[in-house]
Motif scaffolding. Sequence first.
Motif, short mmCIF file in Angstrom:
data_model
loop_
_atom_site.label_atom_id
_atom_site.label_comp_id
_atom_site.label_asym_id
_atom_site.label_seq_id
_atom_site.Cartn_x
_atom_site.Cartn_y
_atom_site.Cartn_z
N PHE A 35 -10.86 17.23 19.05
CA PHE A 35 -10.15 17.90 20.16
C PHE A 35 -8.68 17.48 20.15
CE2 PHE A 35 -8.53 18.68 24.36
CZ PHE A 35 -9.00 19.97 24.61
N PRO A 36 -7.78 18.39 19.73
CA PRO A 36 -6.35 18.07 19.72
C PRO A 36 -5.69 18.36 21.08
CG PRO A 36 -6.72 20.20 18.68
CD PRO A 36 -8.06 19.69 19.12
N ASN A 37 -4.76 17.54 21.46
CA ASN A 37 -3.95 17.79 22.67
C ASN A 37 -2.62 17.07 22.51
OD1 ASN A 37 -4.83 15.15 22.96
ND2 ASN A 37 -5.38 15.35 25.11
N GLU A 38 -1.80 17.14 23.56
CA GLU A 38 -0.50 16.44 23.57
C GLU A 38 0.41 16.89 22.43
OE1 GLU A 38 0.52 14.02 25.84
OE2 GLU A 38 -1.30 14.37 27.00
N LEU A 39 0.33 18.15 22.04
CA LEU A 39 1.15 18.67 20.93
C LEU A 39 2.63 18.65 21.31
CD1 LEU A 39 1.30 20.06 18.15
CD2 LEU A 39 0.93 22.24 19.34
N THR A 40 3.46 18.17 20.39
CA THR A 40 4.90 18.08 20.66
C THR A 40 5.67 18.30 19.37
OG1 THR A 40 6.61 16.69 21.70
CG2 THR A 40 5.01 15.58 20.30
N ALA A 41 6.95 18.64 19.48
CA ALA A 41 7.81 18.87 18.32
C ALA A 41 9.14 18.15 18.52
CB ALA A 41 8.05 20.37 18.11
N ALA A 42 9.75 17.74 17.41
CA ALA A 42 11.09 17.14 17.46
C ALA A 42 12.12 18.22 17.78
CB ALA A 42 11.41 16.47 16.14
N ARG A 47 9.22 18.70 12.34
CA ARG A 47 8.19 17.69 12.55
C ARG A 47 7.44 17.92 13.87
NH1 ARG A 47 10.60 11.93 10.19
NH2 ARG A 47 10.46 12.58 8.00
N ILE A 48 6.11 17.75 13.82
CA ILE A 48 5.28 17.86 15.00
C ILE A 48 4.35 16.65 15.06
CG2 ILE A 48 5.35 20.38 15.10
CD1 ILE A 48 2.57 20.44 13.81
N ALA A 49 3.85 16.36 16.26
CA ALA A 49 2.89 15.28 16.47
C ALA A 49 1.91 15.70 17.54
CB ALA A 49 3.62 13.99 16.86
N TRP A 50 0.72 15.12 17.50
CA TRP A 50 -0.28 15.41 18.51
C TRP A 50 -1.33 14.30 18.50
CZ3 TRP A 50 0.06 17.63 13.76
CH2 TRP A 50 -1.09 17.73 12.96
N ALA A 51 -2.20 14.31 19.49
CA ALA A 51 -3.31 13.37 19.56
C ALA A 51 -4.60 14.12 19.26
CB ALA A 51 -3.39 12.72 20.93
N ILE A 52 -5.57 13.42 18.72
CA ILE A 52 -6.90 14.00 18.48
C ILE A 52 -7.95 13.02 18.99
CG2 ILE A 52 -8.65 14.51 16.71
CD1 ILE A 52 -6.61 15.98 15.13
N ASN A 53 -8.88 13.55 19.78
CA ASN A 53 -10.04 12.79 20.22
C ASN A 53 -11.24 13.31 19.43
OD1 ASN A 53 -12.19 11.56 21.49
ND2 ASN A 53 -11.79 12.43 23.51
#
Length: 701
Positions: A35-42, A47-53
């Motif tokens: 489950f991905p969430n907290e998606l963000t971009a520079a 570049r992008i980053a996110w969290a996965i549970n």
Amino acid sequence: MKLPLHLILGLWLTTNLFVWSQNGLPLESLKSYPFPNELTAAATGTRIAWAINQEGKRNIYVAEGPIFQAKRLTNYLQDDGQELSSVSLSADGKWVVYVRGGDHGSNWNDDLPVNPTFMPTPPKVQIWSIPFEGGNPRLLGDGETPVISPKSDKIAFSKGGQIYTAPVDGSQTATLLFSARGSNSSPVWSPDGSRLAFQSNRTDHSFIGVFTDSQNPIIWVDPQYKRDSSPRWSPDGKKLVFVRTNGLGGKPDSVLSRRLVPWHLMTTDLSTGETKTLWKSPNRLNGSLPTTHGGTNLHWAANRIVFLSYHDGWPHLYSLPEQGGSPLLLTSGNFMCEHIKLSSDGKSLVFSANAGNTPQDIDRRHVVKVSVDKADMQILTPGESLEWSPVVLGDAQSVAYISATAQRPPLVSIIAFKGGSSQNIALELIPVNFPTNDLVIPKQVTFKTPDGFTIHCQLFEKAGGAAKKPAIVYIHGGPPRQMLLGWHYSDYYANAYAMNQYLASKGFVVLSVNYRLGIGYGYEFHQPKNAGSNGASEYIDIKAAGEWLAKQPQIDPKRIGVYGGSYGGFLTALALGHDSKLFAAGVDVHGVHDRTIERTRNLMLPDQYEKAPDAARALEVAWKSSPIAYVNTWKSPVLFIHGDDDRNVRFSQTTDLVRRLEDQGTPIETMVIVDDTHHFMLHANQVKANKAIATFFEKKL
């Protein structure tokens, strides 16, 4: 005789398919989805980053264009209940910052540690950074809501009602940035990173403050007897726009009447101190301060002020010239706007909306873009899939978002800003044993209630089976939520979607109900009359759902159950108390049961001479809106599940109802989840609860 390998495999597969058909999908496999969430971009680059549970193991992932190969940065490899939140990328893309710990979906104490593994020394709620290129996480300090400076060199964050700062590389210990009265939060850096705007909450009023450095006093922006919030900088850093609402107080008004909550947009010139009203909300109920995702979603874009309002009956986006004037409606139609983000160049907005070309799209989400200065809305991801949480990449050429279908669980995806085909990222995270093709595709169902509301539902039903099947009504929580025709954008409701799939695989027909008070269907649906503690009119929709099921030819009307969590638990308890003849059994997960608690004293013994004119009547209505008022007619068996570190619904709400039902001999079963919260942060606890729900319904229905 030794069988050939292909016959052995075929026999194994046939046997396991038979077991699946008899016992349903394997729950552990179904709950293995990422489950991905907290998606963000520079703000620059790709570049992008996110969290996965994934099964309780929560980690930070990153990717970079043009390849967008996912890479896991962190090594949190235990199911320990520690969430990752406030994920952000520095403007230069070199650092990922995040918070580990707490329960930031809570109503209170979200910044306190969560310890469902019973460690003698509980974990802390801490802010960390990690290089995008990889390396060890670096502790920046205890706290929450970090924001990175536009210079990419430091963060500001909240702790104990004050604002702290720390270098983003963790080279120095976090220090108190300034000390001010009130509870200070929501820090926002100026575009050049030289100043910080923030909100100072002082209970009945709040101010906007601007901090420059230790040598200059804090500037309080036009302090009034009001509540000011959501400060946003102009692109040149010379002005602020913010939201103003009335301060607390005034003559006590009717409790039972729907009430207008007016709000203004204010601008201030920091060089002169001149503050003026830019826009006033319309003087009608749907002109009230919006309460959907992100509230007013205020942005200062390129020469335009952008905000969200409900005043045309739907939560839509508007923009204003910097000097004020008539707002321009950017989005029009019968849909809502959510997850709204401004592009780094300030020229465009991306958001998710339940808009599309088919009647089913009102029960989905798609990614949409629109310019800040003209109504040129374009749906980037039409079709039968679901998409949400979009962000424009720093190069303004692509949009990252999270996508799913009715069968494939959520993944991060990329699409060109001008539209076209999309690219899924990290497909390899979906386990090989995840039963993608065995999930049913829920069907859209609508019906009319006796008082004229149109109710949207999703029907989960496996083909074949008995001539007369047991059925279950599922009730979401919130209540400002909307269940969808596919995987949900909330971790909590992704679990509910998986659970409905699991029940369907075991032969139940499940009807997931989007009752009034929910979002996605306009203002009057979201803010109806006589709802909640003012009459619980939303229960009409739950009873109507049960009656709709009872009329279906394949349903056994004597075997209809009901379950839900939080507000869904409240409505489950109402269903069992009101209509035990219709609902044969139910599971109440952390529901509210007495709506007079924490309300009685304020209504009947307010801290002043005056009382609301309908105080006594309001208290009576709140009692009659509570499940405990109907214990005497509650006959159906029930399973209660509640975590005793719940920070959204008091554990005592269930303790009290259990006592009442025990005293009158109603058949009950109970499960206590020790030291876990409303959101069952430990994956093992969620699986345990899910198994208990399914087992209970198998026994009772």
